[in-house]
Motif scaffolding. Structure first.
Motif, PDB file in Angstrom:
ATOM      1  N   ARG A 140      55.640   5.991  65.054  1.00 23.35           N
ATOM      2  CA  ARG A 140      54.331   5.532  64.591  1.00 23.35           C
ATOM      3  C   ARG A 140      53.951   5.979  63.185  1.00 23.35           C
ATOM      4  O   ARG A 140      52.992   6.696  62.970  1.00 23.35           O
ATOM      5  CB  ARG A 140      53.265   5.965  65.595  1.00 23.35           C
ATOM      6  CG  ARG A 140      53.350   5.172  66.885  1.00 23.35           C
ATOM      7  CD  ARG A 140      52.316   5.525  67.884  1.00 23.35           C
ATOM      8  NE  ARG A 140      50.961   5.502  67.346  1.00 23.35           N
ATOM      9  CZ  ARG A 140      49.917   5.935  68.040  1.00 23.35           C
ATOM     10  NH1 ARG A 140      50.072   6.391  69.260  1.00 23.35           N
ATOM     11  NH2 ARG A 140      48.722   5.904  67.506  1.00 23.35           N
ATOM     12  N   GLY A 141      54.741   5.536  62.206  1.00 23.95           N
ATOM     13  CA  GLY A 141      54.403   5.791  60.817  1.00 23.95           C
ATOM     14  C   GLY A 141      54.901   7.108  60.256  1.00 23.95           C
ATOM     15  O   GLY A 141      54.543   7.480  59.139  1.00 23.95           O
ATOM     16  N   TRP A 142      55.740   7.813  60.990  1.00 20.99           N
ATOM     17  CA  TRP A 142      56.290   9.092  60.542  1.00 20.99           C
ATOM     18  C   TRP A 142      57.816   9.064  60.676  1.00 20.99           C
ATOM     19  O   TRP A 142      58.360   8.444  61.582  1.00 20.99           O
ATOM     20  CB  TRP A 142      55.747  10.239  61.400  1.00 20.99           C
ATOM     21  CG  TRP A 142      54.315  10.544  61.140  1.00 20.99           C
ATOM     22  CD1 TRP A 142      53.232   9.854  61.617  1.00 20.99           C
ATOM     23  CD2 TRP A 142      53.796  11.612  60.359  1.00 20.99           C
ATOM     24  NE1 TRP A 142      52.071  10.429  61.171  1.00 20.99           N
ATOM     25  CE2 TRP A 142      52.391  11.518  60.399  1.00 20.99           C
ATOM     26  CE3 TRP A 142      54.374  12.631  59.623  1.00 20.99           C
ATOM     27  CZ2 TRP A 142      51.558  12.412  59.731  1.00 20.99           C
ATOM     28  CZ3 TRP A 142      53.549  13.531  58.964  1.00 20.99           C
ATOM     29  CH2 TRP A 142      52.149  13.411  59.022  1.00 20.99           C
ATOM     30  N   SER A 143      58.486   9.774  59.783  1.00 26.34           N
ATOM     31  CA  SER A 143      59.939   9.964  59.836  1.00 26.34           C
ATOM     32  C   SER A 143      60.211  11.459  59.854  1.00 26.34           C
ATOM     33  O   SER A 143      59.539  12.223  59.164  1.00 26.34           O
ATOM     34  CB  SER A 143      60.606   9.350  58.603  1.00 26.34           C
ATOM     35  OG  SER A 143      60.331   7.965  58.537  1.00 26.34           O
ATOM     36  N   MET A 144      61.195  11.869  60.641  1.00 28.83           N
ATOM     37  CA  MET A 144      61.495  13.297  60.783  1.00 28.83           C
ATOM     38  C   MET A 144      62.993  13.545  60.709  1.00 28.83           C
ATOM     39  O   MET A 144      63.796  12.775  61.242  1.00 28.83           O
ATOM     40  CB  MET A 144      60.994  13.811  62.137  1.00 28.83           C
ATOM     41  CG  MET A 144      61.290  15.287  62.353  1.00 28.83           C
ATOM     42  SD  MET A 144      60.968  15.903  64.034  1.00 28.83           S
ATOM     43  CE  MET A 144      59.369  15.262  64.399  1.00 28.83           C
ATOM     44  N   VAL A 145      63.342  14.652  60.068  1.00 30.21           N
ATOM     45  CA  VAL A 145      64.696  15.180  60.138  1.00 30.21           C
ATOM     46  C   VAL A 145      64.595  16.521  60.853  1.00 30.21           C
ATOM     47  O   VAL A 145      63.871  17.421  60.413  1.00 30.21           O
ATOM     48  CB  VAL A 145      65.336  15.355  58.744  1.00 30.21           C
ATOM     49  CG1 VAL A 145      66.683  16.047  58.861  1.00 30.21           C
ATOM     50  CG2 VAL A 145      65.492  14.014  58.051  1.00 30.21           C
ATOM     51  N   ALA A 146      65.285  16.616  61.975  1.00 23.62           N
ATOM     52  CA  ALA A 146      65.385  17.873  62.711  1.00 23.62           C
ATOM     53  C   ALA A 146      66.772  18.430  62.419  1.00 23.62           C
ATOM     54  O   ALA A 146      67.762  17.699  62.492  1.00 23.62           O
ATOM     55  CB  ALA A 146      65.213  17.622  64.209  1.00 23.62           C
ATOM     56  N   SER A 147      66.838  19.698  62.055  1.00 25.07           N
ATOM     57  CA  SER A 147      68.153  20.261  61.737  1.00 25.07           C
ATOM     58  C   SER A 147      68.309  21.660  62.306  1.00 25.07           C
ATOM     59  O   SER A 147      67.336  22.383  62.507  1.00 25.07           O
ATOM     60  CB  SER A 147      68.387  20.285  60.220  1.00 25.07           C
ATOM     61  OG  SER A 147      67.512  21.180  59.592  1.00 25.07           O
ATOM     62  N   HIS A 148      69.551  21.995  62.576  1.00 24.27           N
ATOM     63  CA  HIS A 148      69.930  23.332  63.037  1.00 24.27           C
ATOM     64  C   HIS A 148      71.020  23.833  62.112  1.00 24.27           C
ATOM     65  O   HIS A 148      71.983  23.120  61.830  1.00 24.27           O
ATOM     66  CB  HIS A 148      70.470  23.281  64.468  1.00 24.27           C
ATOM     67  CG  HIS A 148      71.055  24.585  64.909  1.00 24.27           C
ATOM     68  ND1 HIS A 148      72.409  24.851  64.824  1.00 24.27           N
ATOM     69  CD2 HIS A 148      70.482  25.695  65.409  1.00 24.27           C
ATOM     70  CE1 HIS A 148      72.624  26.082  65.268  1.00 24.27           C
ATOM     71  NE2 HIS A 148      71.478  26.609  65.625  1.00 24.27           N
ATOM     72  N   MET A 149      70.838  25.046  61.621  1.00 23.21           N
ATOM     73  CA  MET A 149      71.881  25.672  60.819  1.00 23.21           C
ATOM     74  C   MET A 149      72.395  26.892  61.571  1.00 23.21           C
ATOM     75  O   MET A 149      71.617  27.720  62.030  1.00 23.21           O
ATOM     76  CB  MET A 149      71.346  26.082  59.443  1.00 23.21           C
ATOM     77  CG  MET A 149      71.085  24.872  58.564  1.00 23.21           C
ATOM     78  SD  MET A 149      70.804  25.300  56.850  1.00 23.21           S
ATOM     79  CE  MET A 149      72.428  25.845  56.359  1.00 23.21           C
ATOM     80  N   ASP A 150      73.702  26.951  61.681  1.00 20.10           N
ATOM     81  CA  ASP A 150      74.353  28.037  62.393  1.00 20.10           C
ATOM     82  C   ASP A 150      74.665  29.172  61.421  1.00 20.10           C
ATOM     83  O   ASP A 150      75.818  29.447  61.107  1.00 20.10           O
ATOM     84  CB  ASP A 150      75.627  27.513  63.058  1.00 20.10           C
ATOM     85  CG  ASP A 150      76.248  28.528  63.986  1.00 20.10           C
ATOM     86  OD1 ASP A 150      75.535  29.434  64.435  1.00 20.10           O
ATOM     87  OD2 ASP A 150      77.464  28.416  64.258  1.00 20.10           O
ATOM     88  N   ILE A 151      73.592  29.799  60.905  1.00 21.43           N
ATOM     89  CA  ILE A 151      73.744  30.946  60.012  1.00 21.43           C
ATOM     90  C   ILE A 151      72.997  32.114  60.624  1.00 21.43           C
ATOM     91  O   ILE A 151      71.992  31.937  61.306  1.00 21.43           O
ATOM     92  CB  ILE A 151      73.207  30.658  58.594  1.00 21.43           C
ATOM     93  CG1 ILE A 151      71.736  30.221  58.650  1.00 21.43           C
ATOM     94  CG2 ILE A 151      74.054  29.619  57.890  1.00 21.43           C
ATOM     95  CD1 ILE A 151      71.076  30.121  57.307  1.00 21.43           C
ATOM     96  N   GLN A 152      73.475  33.298  60.401  1.00 16.35           N
ATOM     97  CA  GLN A 152      72.903  34.517  60.962  1.00 16.35           C
ATOM     98  C   GLN A 152      72.593  34.301  62.439  1.00 16.35           C
ATOM     99  O   GLN A 152      73.482  34.056  63.214  1.00 16.35           O
ATOM    100  CB  GLN A 152      71.702  34.967  60.152  1.00 16.35           C
ATOM    101  CG  GLN A 152      72.063  35.361  58.743  1.00 16.35           C
ATOM    102  CD  GLN A 152      70.876  35.796  57.924  1.00 16.35           C
ATOM    103  OE1 GLN A 152      69.738  35.726  58.363  1.00 16.35           O
ATOM    104  NE2 GLN A 152      71.139  36.256  56.727  1.00 16.35           N
ATOM    105  N   LYS A 153      71.346  34.319  62.822  1.00 19.85           N
ATOM    106  CA  LYS A 153      70.971  34.139  64.232  1.00 19.85           C
ATOM    107  C   LYS A 153      70.495  32.717  64.509  1.00 19.85           C
ATOM    108  O   LYS A 153      69.973  32.415  65.565  1.00 19.85           O
ATOM    109  CB  LYS A 153      69.871  35.136  64.601  1.00 19.85           C
ATOM    110  CG  LYS A 153      70.228  36.549  64.165  1.00 19.85           C
ATOM    111  CD  LYS A 153      70.237  37.518  65.261  1.00 19.85           C
ATOM    112  CE  LYS A 153      70.623  38.908  64.883  1.00 19.85           C
ATOM    113  NZ  LYS A 153      71.132  39.240  63.606  1.00 19.85           N
ATOM    114  N   GLY A 154      70.685  31.828  63.527  1.00 24.89           N
ATOM    115  CA  GLY A 154      70.338  30.422  63.662  1.00 24.89           C
ATOM    116  C   GLY A 154      68.958  30.117  63.120  1.00 24.89           C
ATOM    117  O   GLY A 154      68.083  30.979  63.077  1.00 24.89           O
ATOM    118  N   VAL A 155      68.774  28.881  62.691  1.00 27.10           N
ATOM    119  CA  VAL A 155      67.473  28.427  62.203  1.00 27.10           C
ATOM    120  C   VAL A 155      67.320  26.943  62.533  1.00 27.10           C
ATOM    121  O   VAL A 155      68.262  26.174  62.416  1.00 27.10           O
ATOM    122  CB  VAL A 155      67.296  28.690  60.687  1.00 27.10           C
ATOM    123  CG1 VAL A 155      68.309  27.941  59.862  1.00 27.10           C
ATOM    124  CG2 VAL A 155      65.894  28.353  60.234  1.00 27.10           C
TER     125      VAL A 155
END
Length: 177
Positions: A140-155
């Motif tokens: 509904r009018g929004w775009s999202m990028v969800a990301s996971h980085m496998d660094i240190q304890k994760g983010v």
């Protein structure tokens, strides 16, 4: 997506308000799960508050540590005409007591899908050579990028931008490039 577009995305994430590269390892218990935010009636764009609630409650239900403070700011606090003024962001850093792994990321994405965030096209999940997994979602009018980085304890980073705002300020590429 080309390197130029990913570089633009990285700059957008930084512009939203990077709080640093981690948190202390003291960590706190993950917040209690909350139900999905009710969808506002109608078919127009979601209000920012609904998007913020989706990001925060999805991460909390997946057991991700609290949002880094600079990512919790609302668009009202950002007055410039940059991509950051169109966005809502969440960034949860893993801790010694609550690491943020790929399984937890997949739970966040599942929680977002329960809130009607859907991939805009097939094959919208990808992994690159540095241990980052990304999923593109729209609603509904929004775009999202969800990301996971496998660094240190994760983010885990969730960056949603309002499509009309991105178009209004004349940014060539929103979070989707």
């Amino acid at each position: 997506m080309s390197r130029t577009k990913w570089a633009a995305l990285a700059l957008a994430v930084i512009a939203v308000g990077a709080a640093g590269c981690g948190t202390d390892d003291a960590g706190t218990e993950a917040p209690a799960p909350s139900s999905a935010a009710p969808r506002p009636e109608g078919t127009g764009p979601l209000p920012e508050k609904a998007v913020r609630a989706d990001l925060d409650s999805s991460a909390a239900n997946a057991g991700v540590p609290d949002n880094a403070p600079d990512y919790a700011r609302s668009t009202e606090e950002r007055t410039d005409d940059s991509l950051a003024s169109c966005g809502v962001a969440f960034k949860g850093f893993g801790t010694k007591t609550t690491p943020v792994d790929l399984t937890r990321f997949e739970k966040v994405v599942s929680e977002l899908r329960e809130r009607d965030w859907q991939p805009p096209r097939e094959n919208s999940k990808g992994t690159d050579a540095v241990g980052e997994t990304r999923v593109v979602l729209k609603q509904r009018g929004w775009s999202m990028v969800a990301s996971h980085m496998d660094i240190q304890k994760g983010v885990i980073t969730l960056l949603a931008t309002e499509d009309a705002c991105v178009k209004r300020i004349g940014v060539d590429a929103g979070v989707l490039g």
